[in-house]
Write a protein that holds these residues in place. Structure first.
Motif, PDB file in Angstrom:
ATOM      1  N   ALA A  45      13.697 -15.128  34.942  1.00  0.00           N
ATOM      2  CA  ALA A  45      13.195 -13.959  35.140  1.00  0.00           C
ATOM      3  C   ALA A  45      14.087 -12.866  34.005  1.00  0.00           C
ATOM      4  CB  ALA A  45      13.778 -13.304  36.498  1.00  0.00           C
ATOM      5  N   HIS A  46      15.096 -13.490  33.549  1.00  0.00           N
ATOM      6  CA  HIS A  46      15.767 -12.915  32.296  1.00  0.00           C
ATOM      7  C   HIS A  46      15.250 -13.594  30.799  1.00  0.00           C
ATOM      8  CE1 HIS A  46      18.359 -10.716  34.998  1.00  0.00           C
ATOM      9  NE2 HIS A  46      18.488 -11.602  35.693  1.00  0.00           N
ATOM     10  N   ILE A 259      34.413  -9.952  41.201  1.00  0.00           N
ATOM     11  CA  ILE A 259      33.959 -11.146  40.421  1.00  0.00           C
ATOM     12  C   ILE A 259      32.639 -10.617  39.563  1.00  0.00           C
ATOM     13  CG2 ILE A 259      32.821 -13.324  40.667  1.00  0.00           C
ATOM     14  CD1 ILE A 259      35.422 -13.823  41.240  1.00  0.00           C
ATOM     15  N   GLN A 260      31.964  -9.767  40.116  1.00  0.00           N
ATOM     16  CA  GLN A 260      30.756  -9.229  39.495  1.00  0.00           C
ATOM     17  C   GLN A 260      31.420  -8.676  38.037  1.00  0.00           C
ATOM     18  OE1 GLN A 260      27.650  -9.762  39.206  1.00  0.00           O
ATOM     19  NE2 GLN A 260      26.961  -9.346  41.208  1.00  0.00           N
ATOM     20  N   LEU A 261      32.385  -7.844  38.036  1.00  0.00           N
ATOM     21  CA  LEU A 261      32.861  -7.044  36.990  1.00  0.00           C
ATOM     22  C   LEU A 261      33.221  -8.129  35.961  1.00  0.00           C
ATOM     23  CD1 LEU A 261      33.810  -4.617  35.316  1.00  0.00           C
ATOM     24  CD2 LEU A 261      35.716  -4.671  36.762  1.00  0.00           C
ATOM     25  N   MET A 263      32.336 -11.324  35.800  1.00  0.00           N
ATOM     26  CA  MET A 263      31.222 -12.030  34.870  1.00  0.00           C
ATOM     27  C   MET A 263      30.441 -11.217  33.942  1.00  0.00           C
ATOM     28  SD  MET A 263      31.485 -14.694  36.587  1.00  0.00           S
ATOM     29  CE  MET A 263      31.349 -15.806  37.783  1.00  0.00           C
ATOM     30  N   GLU A 264      30.272  -9.676  34.335  1.00  0.00           N
ATOM     31  CA  GLU A 264      29.590  -8.753  33.343  1.00  0.00           C
ATOM     32  C   GLU A 264      30.475  -8.675  32.114  1.00  0.00           C
ATOM     33  OE1 GLU A 264      28.633  -5.474  35.388  1.00  0.00           O
ATOM     34  OE2 GLU A 264      27.342  -6.396  36.674  1.00  0.00           O
ATOM     35  N   MET A 265      31.814  -8.622  32.164  1.00  0.00           N
ATOM     36  CA  MET A 265      32.647  -8.545  30.890  1.00  0.00           C
ATOM     37  C   MET A 265      32.820  -9.935  30.273  1.00  0.00           C
ATOM     38  SD  MET A 265      35.869  -6.240  32.384  1.00  0.00           S
ATOM     39  CE  MET A 265      36.554  -6.093  30.831  1.00  0.00           C
ATOM     40  N   ILE A 266      32.580 -10.836  30.725  1.00  0.00           N
ATOM     41  CA  ILE A 266      32.480 -12.195  29.947  1.00  0.00           C
ATOM     42  C   ILE A 266      31.041 -12.137  29.256  1.00  0.00           C
ATOM     43  CG2 ILE A 266      32.003 -14.884  30.252  1.00  0.00           C
ATOM     44  CD1 ILE A 266      33.813 -14.703  32.756  1.00  0.00           C
ATOM     45  N   ALA A 267      29.949 -11.745  30.008  1.00  0.00           N
ATOM     46  CA  ALA A 267      28.669 -11.671  29.363  1.00  0.00           C
ATOM     47  C   ALA A 267      28.708 -10.703  28.096  1.00  0.00           C
ATOM     48  CB  ALA A 267      27.662 -11.086  30.476  1.00  0.00           C
ATOM     49  N   ASP A 268      29.440  -9.537  28.261  1.00  0.00           N
ATOM     50  CA  ASP A 268      29.626  -8.539  27.125  1.00  0.00           C
ATOM     51  C   ASP A 268      30.093  -9.231  25.999  1.00  0.00           C
ATOM     52  OD1 ASP A 268      28.590  -6.730  28.807  1.00  0.00           O
ATOM     53  OD2 ASP A 268      30.524  -5.575  29.138  1.00  0.00           O
ATOM     54  N   THR A 269      31.082 -10.288  25.961  1.00  0.00           N
ATOM     55  CA  THR A 269      31.427 -10.943  24.714  1.00  0.00           C
ATOM     56  C   THR A 269      30.232 -11.432  23.895  1.00  0.00           C
ATOM     57  OG1 THR A 269      31.941 -13.206  25.668  1.00  0.00           O
ATOM     58  CG2 THR A 269      33.520 -11.470  25.915  1.00  0.00           C
ATOM     59  N   GLY A 270      29.116 -11.859  24.568  1.00  0.00           N
ATOM     60  CA  GLY A 270      28.222 -12.480  23.814  1.00  0.00           C
ATOM     61  C   GLY A 270      28.329 -13.819  23.184  1.00  0.00           C
ATOM     62  N   ARG A 271      29.527 -14.467  23.689  1.00  0.00           N
ATOM     63  CA  ARG A 271      30.206 -15.895  23.313  1.00  0.00           C
ATOM     64  C   ARG A 271      30.034 -17.151  24.099  1.00  0.00           C
ATOM     65  NH1 ARG A 271      28.607 -14.998  19.282  1.00  0.00           N
ATOM     66  NH2 ARG A 271      29.480 -13.085  18.036  1.00  0.00           N
ATOM     67  N   MET A 272      29.436 -16.796  25.413  1.00  0.00           N
ATOM     68  CA  MET A 272      29.444 -17.973  26.437  1.00  0.00           C
ATOM     69  C   MET A 272      28.364 -18.909  25.884  1.00  0.00           C
ATOM     70  SD  MET A 272      28.900 -17.970  30.511  1.00  0.00           S
ATOM     71  CE  MET A 272      26.968 -17.640  30.244  1.00  0.00           C
ATOM     72  N   SER A 300      24.655 -12.482  36.255  1.00  0.00           N
ATOM     73  CA  SER A 300      25.530 -11.723  35.748  1.00  0.00           C
ATOM     74  C   SER A 300      26.125 -12.015  34.489  1.00  0.00           C
ATOM     75  CB  SER A 300      26.745 -11.118  36.666  1.00  0.00           C
ATOM     76  OG  SER A 300      25.996 -10.419  37.716  1.00  0.00           O
ATOM     77  N   LEU A 301      26.475 -13.566  34.341  1.00  0.00           N
ATOM     78  CA  LEU A 301      26.959 -13.964  33.165  1.00  0.00           C
ATOM     79  C   LEU A 301      26.230 -14.216  31.974  1.00  0.00           C
ATOM     80  CD1 LEU A 301      28.990 -17.341  34.793  1.00  0.00           C
ATOM     81  CD2 LEU A 301      30.020 -15.644  33.381  1.00  0.00           C
ATOM     82  N   PHE A 302      24.703 -14.213  32.280  1.00  0.00           N
ATOM     83  CA  PHE A 302      23.636 -14.271  31.292  1.00  0.00           C
ATOM     84  C   PHE A 302      23.202 -12.910  31.078  1.00  0.00           C
ATOM     85  CE2 PHE A 302      23.761 -18.794  32.607  1.00  0.00           C
ATOM     86  CZ  PHE A 302      23.472 -19.381  31.368  1.00  0.00           C
ATOM     87  N   GLY A 303      23.944 -11.816  31.421  1.00  0.00           N
ATOM     88  CA  GLY A 303      23.672 -10.617  31.138  1.00  0.00           C
ATOM     89  C   GLY A 303      22.740  -9.767  31.831  1.00  0.00           C
ATOM     90  N   ALA A 304      22.794 -10.047  33.214  1.00  0.00           N
ATOM     91  CA  ALA A 304      21.800  -9.136  34.113  1.00  0.00           C
ATOM     92  C   ALA A 304      22.581  -7.818  34.522  1.00  0.00           C
ATOM     93  CB  ALA A 304      21.269 -10.040  35.209  1.00  0.00           C
ATOM     94  N   SER A 305      23.152  -7.236  33.815  1.00  0.00           N
ATOM     95  CA  SER A 305      23.842  -5.904  34.432  1.00  0.00           C
ATOM     96  C   SER A 305      22.805  -4.744  34.736  1.00  0.00           C
ATOM     97  CB  SER A 305      24.825  -5.506  33.261  1.00  0.00           C
ATOM     98  OG  SER A 305      24.090  -4.854  32.210  1.00  0.00           O
ATOM     99  N   THR A 306      23.109  -3.958  35.547  1.00  0.00           N
ATOM    100  CA  THR A 306      22.325  -3.065  36.205  1.00  0.00           C
ATOM    101  C   THR A 306      21.358  -2.075  35.214  1.00  0.00           C
ATOM    102  OG1 THR A 306      24.171  -2.846  37.943  1.00  0.00           O
ATOM    103  CG2 THR A 306      22.273  -1.235  38.038  1.00  0.00           C
ATOM    104  N   LEU A 307      22.184  -1.755  34.199  1.00  0.00           N
ATOM    105  CA  LEU A 307      21.653  -0.909  32.974  1.00  0.00           C
ATOM    106  C   LEU A 307      21.600  -1.784  31.720  1.00  0.00           C
ATOM    107  CD1 LEU A 307      23.212   2.375  34.022  1.00  0.00           C
ATOM    108  CD2 LEU A 307      21.129   1.949  34.650  1.00  0.00           C
TER     109      LEU A 307
END
Length: 309
Positions: A45-46, A259-261, A263-272, A300-307
């Protein structure tokens, strides 16, 4: 823009249905619980391409007592060899390996394969270890002999000879390469080992005092363009009130929002670049709630943030 953004890499799902590293049975059903919870479709879906490689085969859990401080050593070695080969193959094809456990002993094979690739590509490996436990026991100090309490020690080069040195060096990781988040259960002798090794452990007191945002800012501050970030996510990191389907639940974990935050901060690095999702035990779960939570957090780890940010 990180490794997941540039090319929208294919995500390879790798199931490792075993609980040989644990004494509580049931984590071997984890991969199918994640499938039932809709992991593949959630990632599609993403707009990711997802390939389910199915479940690896390996020896059954013999249910024996520990020998020499180690329970099921040969079976753990065999399962981890299969995991190493599958993660190695996925990385070799330019895919993103997502290991579906199984118990946390499987991180030995998974992270060793990632470390081997990082060495060959000149990349800096960093591991975020999300867990209630630090898993740095050895056969000399483990109260249980369960190898799922030892993977970090093995990856740091301290463990039985048959589980050490798989990445081409004695240690797949140096102590500064790993950060622990959510820790709240550490065995007595393990505390000494953590201090001697100089590991970065963000325990629940740290998260309570500084908040998850500051904790993750600290943990992620030196991740750069050349970093391969591996996330090893043990579902018992969560509070068992939220995630009852784990073999070794410990009260007082991070909240769902924390945990949601994280995961989102890990996603924001773009380095996973690789991920383990382990220790889901459907035998102890309520209506597959724990696997469903895992799927949410993986999104969330793959970047599914709300906005769109």
């Amino acid at each position: 823009m990180g490794p997941m953004d540039e090319t929208r890499r294919t995500i390879a799902l790798i199931g490792a249905p075993t609980d040989v590293g644990a004494s509580v049975r049931g984590a071997g059903m984890g991969p199918d619980a994640l499938r039932v919870a809709g992991l593949a479709d959630a990632l599609r879906a993403h707009r990711f391409t997802v390939v389910d490689r199915g479940n690896l085969a390996g020896p059954p859990n013999p249910g024996l007592a520990p020998e020499g401080g180690l329970r099921h050593l040969q079976e753990v070695v065999t399962w981890n060899r299969s995991v190493f080969d599958a993660v190695d193959a996925a990385l070799g094809q330019g895919e993103f390996p997502l290991l579906m456990g199984g118990d946390h002993c499987l991180a030995i094979g998974s992270i060793s394969a990632v470390a081997w690739h990082c060495r060959r590509q000149g990349k800096q490996l960093r591991v975020i270890w999300l867990d209630a436990h630090t898993d740095v026991n050895t056969e000399a100090i483990s109260p249980s002999g369960n190898i799922h309490g030892m993977p970090v020690a093995c990856l740091l080069g301290h463990g039985p000879a048959s589980l050490v040195g798989w990445s081409g060096e004695r240690a797949a990781l140096e102590p500064q390469d790993i950060d622990f988040i959510g820790i709240r259960s550490v065995d007595r002798d393990e505390k000494q080992a953590i201090r001697q090794l100089g590991l970065q452990v963000y325990d629940m007191r740290h998260i309570d005092e500084h908040g998850m945002r500051n904790t993750m800012t600290e943990a992620l501050h030196d991740i750069g363009d050349n970093t391969h970030l591996h996330v090893s996510f043990d579902l018992d990191c969560l509070d068992p009130m939220d995630a009852p389907g784990v073999g070794t639940g410990v009260r007082g974990g991070p909240t769902y929002r924390e945990i949601q935050l994280c995961m989102e901060m890990i996603a924001d690095t773009g380095r996973m670049g690789s991920l383990d999702v382990v220790e889901i035990n459907p035998a102890l779960d309520v209506r597959n709630r724990t696997a469903e939570l895992a799927v949410e957090f993986v999104q969330s780890l793959f970047g599914a943030s709300t906005l769109a940010r």
